[in-house]
Design an enzyme around this catalytic site. Structure first.
Site, short mmCIF file in Angstrom:
data_model
loop_
_atom_site.label_atom_id
_atom_site.label_comp_id
_atom_site.label_asym_id
_atom_site.label_seq_id
_atom_site.Cartn_x
_atom_site.Cartn_y
_atom_site.Cartn_z
N LYS A 88 -14.51 0.21 -4.28
CA LYS A 88 -13.29 0.91 -4.45
C LYS A 88 -13.36 2.22 -5.35
CE LYS A 88 -10.68 -1.51 -1.69
NZ LYS A 88 -11.81 -1.93 -1.00
N SER B 242 -12.34 0.47 4.63
CA SER B 242 -11.56 1.11 3.54
C SER B 242 -11.94 2.28 2.69
CB SER B 242 -11.15 0.04 2.66
OG SER B 242 -12.10 -0.43 1.56
#
Length: 141
Positions: A91, A54
């Site tokens: 993230k 991701s």
């Protein structure tokens, strides 16, 4: 080991995908070296190996990220984040007027990676804890 570097623990893996259980290994599995001047002011570091895609193409599956251990961050930094129930993820974090946004870098795919917004008003029910800010990464070659 050179005198101008210090070893920091590689603690295991961190998902760069959907949030999963906390850091897989609760013990040091290896070490990474960082410049000794990074530790001035009693700064602490830890390293984790990326699993998932991701955060690609900047961080890829198998790469190792060295994190500055800190609960604070600047908007736009890439962070190791613990979510409720001990889940941990990696993230890009953005402060917004209505909350904190966790964004994967790899959104041009069909795997379903999407940003997640944690609204300030919901933080009591959905706590979010910054464990560290990415300082350096080592590519898996």
């Amino acid at each position: 080991m050179e005198k101008n570097v210090v070893r920091v623990p590689l603690l295991g893996k961190i998902p760069a995908g959907m949030p999963m259980e906390a850091i897989e290994d609760e013990y040091t599995v290896d070490f990474e070296e960082v410049p000794v001047d990074w530790t001035k002011g009693d700064k602490e570091y830890f390293a984790l190996r990326i699993t998932g895609d991701s955060m690609a193409p900047q961080y890829n599956d198998g790469d190792t990220v060295v994190f500055l251990k800190t609960p604070t961050f600047y908007s736009g930094q890439d962070c190791c984040v613990r979510l409720k129930d001990g889940e941990v993820t990696f993230k890009r974090i953005t402060k917004r007027d209505d909350g904190i946004l966790l964004t994967p870098l790899n959104m041009d795919n069909d795997t379903g990676f999407i940003p997640i917004l944690f609204k300030y008003e919901d933080m009591e029910n959905t706590p979010l804890e910054i464990l560290g800010v990415a300082k350096r990464f080592i590519q898996d070659i």
